[in-house]
Design a protein around this motif. Structure first.
Motif, PDB file in Angstrom:
ATOM      1  N   GLU A  43      81.118  54.564  72.400  1.00  0.00           N
ATOM      2  CA  GLU A  43      80.189  54.250  71.311  1.00  0.00           C
ATOM      3  C   GLU A  43      80.479  52.871  70.734  1.00  0.00           C
ATOM      4  O   GLU A  43      79.568  52.091  70.473  1.00  0.00           O
ATOM      5  CB  GLU A  43      80.279  55.311  70.215  1.00  0.00           C
ATOM      6  CG  GLU A  43      79.687  56.636  70.620  1.00  0.00           C
ATOM      7  CD  GLU A  43      79.845  57.722  69.565  1.00  0.00           C
ATOM      8  OE1 GLU A  43      80.297  57.406  68.434  1.00  0.00           O
ATOM      9  OE2 GLU A  43      79.497  58.871  69.867  1.00  0.00           O
ATOM     10  N   SER A  44      81.748  52.549  70.553  1.00  0.00           N
ATOM     11  CA  SER A  44      82.135  51.248  70.026  1.00  0.00           C
ATOM     12  C   SER A  44      81.738  50.137  70.991  1.00  0.00           C
ATOM     13  O   SER A  44      81.230  49.093  70.575  1.00  0.00           O
ATOM     14  CB  SER A  44      83.645  51.212  69.768  1.00  0.00           C
ATOM     15  OG  SER A  44      84.038  49.947  69.284  1.00  0.00           O
ATOM     16  N   ILE A  45      81.953  50.345  72.277  1.00  0.00           N
ATOM     17  CA  ILE A  45      81.580  49.349  73.288  1.00  0.00           C
ATOM     18  C   ILE A  45      80.073  49.115  73.269  1.00  0.00           C
ATOM     19  O   ILE A  45      79.619  47.968  73.339  1.00  0.00           O
ATOM     20  CB  ILE A  45      82.073  49.782  74.683  1.00  0.00           C
ATOM     21  CG1 ILE A  45      83.591  49.653  74.767  1.00  0.00           C
ATOM     22  CG2 ILE A  45      81.394  48.975  75.782  1.00  0.00           C
ATOM     23  CD1 ILE A  45      84.216  50.258  76.009  1.00  0.00           C
ATOM     24  N   ALA A  46      79.295  50.176  73.144  1.00  0.00           N
ATOM     25  CA  ALA A  46      77.831  50.030  73.103  1.00  0.00           C
ATOM     26  C   ALA A  46      77.401  49.209  71.890  1.00  0.00           C
ATOM     27  O   ALA A  46      76.544  48.324  71.993  1.00  0.00           O
ATOM     28  CB  ALA A  46      77.164  51.404  73.084  1.00  0.00           C
ATOM     29  N   LYS A  47      78.008  49.471  70.731  1.00  0.00           N
ATOM     30  CA  LYS A  47      77.696  48.684  69.529  1.00  0.00           C
ATOM     31  C   LYS A  47      78.184  47.247  69.699  1.00  0.00           C
ATOM     32  O   LYS A  47      77.529  46.300  69.277  1.00  0.00           O
ATOM     33  CB  LYS A  47      78.355  49.309  68.298  1.00  0.00           C
ATOM     34  CG  LYS A  47      77.775  50.633  67.889  1.00  0.00           C
ATOM     35  CD  LYS A  47      78.574  51.216  66.732  1.00  0.00           C
ATOM     36  CE  LYS A  47      78.198  52.639  66.445  1.00  0.00           C
ATOM     37  NZ  LYS A  47      79.110  53.265  65.463  1.00  0.00           N
ATOM     38  N   GLY A  48      79.350  47.102  70.298  1.00  0.00           N
ATOM     39  CA  GLY A  48      79.943  45.783  70.501  1.00  0.00           C
ATOM     40  C   GLY A  48      79.111  44.893  71.403  1.00  0.00           C
ATOM     41  O   GLY A  48      79.079  43.671  71.232  1.00  0.00           O
ATOM     42  N   LYS A  49      78.426  45.493  72.354  1.00  0.00           N
ATOM     43  CA  LYS A  49      77.561  44.705  73.244  1.00  0.00           C
ATOM     44  C   LYS A  49      76.472  44.004  72.434  1.00  0.00           C
ATOM     45  O   LYS A  49      76.182  42.829  72.661  1.00  0.00           O
ATOM     46  CB  LYS A  49      76.935  45.607  74.308  1.00  0.00           C
ATOM     47  CG  LYS A  49      76.061  44.850  75.279  1.00  0.00           C
ATOM     48  CD  LYS A  49      75.499  45.755  76.358  1.00  0.00           C
ATOM     49  CE  LYS A  49      74.663  44.930  77.339  1.00  0.00           C
ATOM     50  NZ  LYS A  49      74.114  45.751  78.410  1.00  0.00           N
ATOM     51  N   SER A  50      75.908  44.704  71.476  1.00  0.00           N
ATOM     52  CA  SER A  50      74.875  44.115  70.623  1.00  0.00           C
ATOM     53  C   SER A  50      75.454  42.992  69.760  1.00  0.00           C
ATOM     54  O   SER A  50      74.852  41.922  69.620  1.00  0.00           O
ATOM     55  CB  SER A  50      74.253  45.199  69.750  1.00  0.00           C
ATOM     56  OG  SER A  50      73.316  44.642  68.872  1.00  0.00           O
ATOM     57  N   VAL A  51      76.626  43.222  69.186  1.00  0.00           N
ATOM     58  CA  VAL A  51      77.284  42.195  68.376  1.00  0.00           C
ATOM     59  C   VAL A  51      77.566  40.971  69.242  1.00  0.00           C
ATOM     60  O   VAL A  51      77.328  39.830  68.828  1.00  0.00           O
ATOM     61  CB  VAL A  51      78.587  42.733  67.735  1.00  0.00           C
ATOM     62  CG1 VAL A  51      79.341  41.626  67.002  1.00  0.00           C
ATOM     63  CG2 VAL A  51      78.294  43.894  66.793  1.00  0.00           C
ATOM     64  N   TYR A  52      78.042  41.196  70.451  1.00  0.00           N
ATOM     65  CA  TYR A  52      78.345  40.092  71.373  1.00  0.00           C
ATOM     66  C   TYR A  52      77.079  39.294  71.693  1.00  0.00           C
ATOM     67  O   TYR A  52      77.079  38.060  71.614  1.00  0.00           O
ATOM     68  CB  TYR A  52      78.970  40.632  72.671  1.00  0.00           C
ATOM     69  CG  TYR A  52      79.323  39.520  73.625  1.00  0.00           C
ATOM     70  CD1 TYR A  52      80.520  38.835  73.497  1.00  0.00           C
ATOM     71  CD2 TYR A  52      78.454  39.130  74.643  1.00  0.00           C
ATOM     72  CE1 TYR A  52      80.844  37.792  74.350  1.00  0.00           C
ATOM     73  CE2 TYR A  52      78.771  38.095  75.492  1.00  0.00           C
ATOM     74  CZ  TYR A  52      79.970  37.418  75.344  1.00  0.00           C
ATOM     75  OH  TYR A  52      80.280  36.379  76.186  1.00  0.00           O
ATOM     76  N   THR A  53      76.024  39.982  72.029  1.00  0.00           N
ATOM     77  CA  THR A  53      74.772  39.320  72.383  1.00  0.00           C
ATOM     78  C   THR A  53      74.263  38.456  71.233  1.00  0.00           C
ATOM     79  O   THR A  53      73.799  37.338  71.445  1.00  0.00           O
ATOM     80  CB  THR A  53      73.704  40.369  72.778  1.00  0.00           C
ATOM     81  OG1 THR A  53      74.195  41.096  73.907  1.00  0.00           O
ATOM     82  CG2 THR A  53      72.386  39.725  73.121  1.00  0.00           C
ATOM     83  N   ASN A  54      74.382  38.952  70.022  1.00  0.00           N
ATOM     84  CA  ASN A  54      73.856  38.241  68.855  1.00  0.00           C
ATOM     85  C   ASN A  54      74.769  37.154  68.307  1.00  0.00           C
ATOM     86  O   ASN A  54      74.286  36.264  67.604  1.00  0.00           O
ATOM     87  CB  ASN A  54      73.544  39.236  67.731  1.00  0.00           C
ATOM     88  CG  ASN A  54      72.410  40.162  68.097  1.00  0.00           C
ATOM     89  OD1 ASN A  54      71.479  39.779  68.796  1.00  0.00           O
ATOM     90  ND2 ASN A  54      72.489  41.401  67.640  1.00  0.00           N
ATOM     91  N   ASN A  55      76.059  37.202  68.603  1.00  0.00           N
ATOM     92  CA  ASN A  55      76.997  36.270  67.961  1.00  0.00           C
ATOM     93  C   ASN A  55      77.879  35.461  68.905  1.00  0.00           C
ATOM     94  O   ASN A  55      78.375  34.417  68.499  1.00  0.00           O
ATOM     95  CB  ASN A  55      77.916  37.047  67.010  1.00  0.00           C
ATOM     96  CG  ASN A  55      77.162  37.693  65.886  1.00  0.00           C
ATOM     97  OD1 ASN A  55      76.798  37.042  64.925  1.00  0.00           O
ATOM     98  ND2 ASN A  55      76.890  38.982  66.007  1.00  0.00           N
ATOM     99  N   CYS A  56      78.109  35.941  70.101  1.00  0.00           N
ATOM    100  CA  CYS A  56      79.125  35.330  70.964  1.00  0.00           C
ATOM    101  C   CYS A  56      78.570  34.739  72.260  1.00  0.00           C
ATOM    102  O   CYS A  56      79.140  33.797  72.811  1.00  0.00           O
ATOM    103  CB  CYS A  56      80.188  36.365  71.319  1.00  0.00           C
ATOM    104  SG  CYS A  56      80.804  37.309  69.914  1.00  0.00           S
ATOM    105  N   ALA A  57      77.499  35.333  72.767  1.00  0.00           N
ATOM    106  CA  ALA A  57      76.982  34.967  74.093  1.00  0.00           C
ATOM    107  C   ALA A  57      76.503  33.518  74.153  1.00  0.00           C
ATOM    108  O   ALA A  57      76.480  32.923  75.233  1.00  0.00           O
ATOM    109  CB  ALA A  57      75.860  35.919  74.505  1.00  0.00           C
TER     110      ALA A  57
END
Length: 149
Positions: A43-57
Motif C-alpha cells: 500500500e505504501s509503495i502504491a502511494k509512493g509511486k504517485s508521490v514520486y511521479t508528482n515530485n521526483c520524476a
C-alpha cells in the motif's frame, strides 16, 4: 404422470443450476477479495509511486535513471540501499553538496519537497523497492519523524 415427472425433472435441473451458479459466484467473490488485500508495504509503495511521479520524476526521471552528472540515479542506487537515514534526510529537508552514487560524484541541489512524513515514507518505500533496489524493512512515518534537520 409422465408430464409430472418431466416437470419435476426440469424443476430439479434448474434448482441445481442455480446452486452451481451461486457457488461459482461465491468463489469468484472470494478470489476478488484475496486479490484486493495488500500488505502495508504494498500500500505504501502504491502511494509512493504517485508521490514520486508528482515530485521526483522530473529530475530523477520516471525510470529512476537520473541524468548523468546532474541528478543521481535511484535505479540500483547504493545511496538508497546503504544510506537509509541520509536518504530520509535528503527527501525531507533537501540536499546540497557532493555525494557519490554508484561510484559517480554528483554535486547539485535538491530542494525540500514539503512532503509530510507519511509521503516521505511512501516515496522512499517506492524507490527503495523499485528498479533493482530492495529493502527488507519498511520505512514508517515514525522513522521519518525521528530524522532531525
Amino acid at each position: 404422470m409422465n408430464r409430472s415427472i418431466y416437470l419435476l425433472f426440469v424443476l430439479v435441473f434448474f434448482i441445481s443450476c442455480k446452486k452451481q451458479e451461486k457457488s461459482k459466484q461465491s468463489k469468484a467473490e472470494e478470489n476478488a477479495i484475496t486479490v484486493i488485500k495488500k500488505t502495508p508495504l504494498q500500500e505504501s509503495i502504491a502511494k509512493g509511486k504517485s508521490v514520486y511521479t508528482n515530485n521526483c520524476a522530473q529530475c530523477h526521471l520516471p525510470t529512476g535513471k537520473g541524468i548523468p552528472k546532474i541528478y543521481p540515479p535511484l535505479r540500483k542506487s547504493n545511496w538508497l540501499t546503504k544510506k537509509r537515514t541520509e536518504s530520509i534526510h535528503a527527501v525531507k529537508y533537501g540536499l546540497s553538496g557532493e555525494i557519490t552514487v554508484n561510484g559517480q560524484p554528483y554535486e547539485n541541489v535538491m530542494t525540500p519537497m514539503g512532503l509530510s512524513d507519511q509521503e516521505v515514507a511512501d516515496v522512499l518505500n517506492y524507490v527503495m523497492n523499485m528498479w533493482g533496489n530492495k529493502q527488507e524493512k519498511m520505512l514508517t512515518p515514525e522513522e521519518v519523524s525521528n530524522v532531525d534537520k
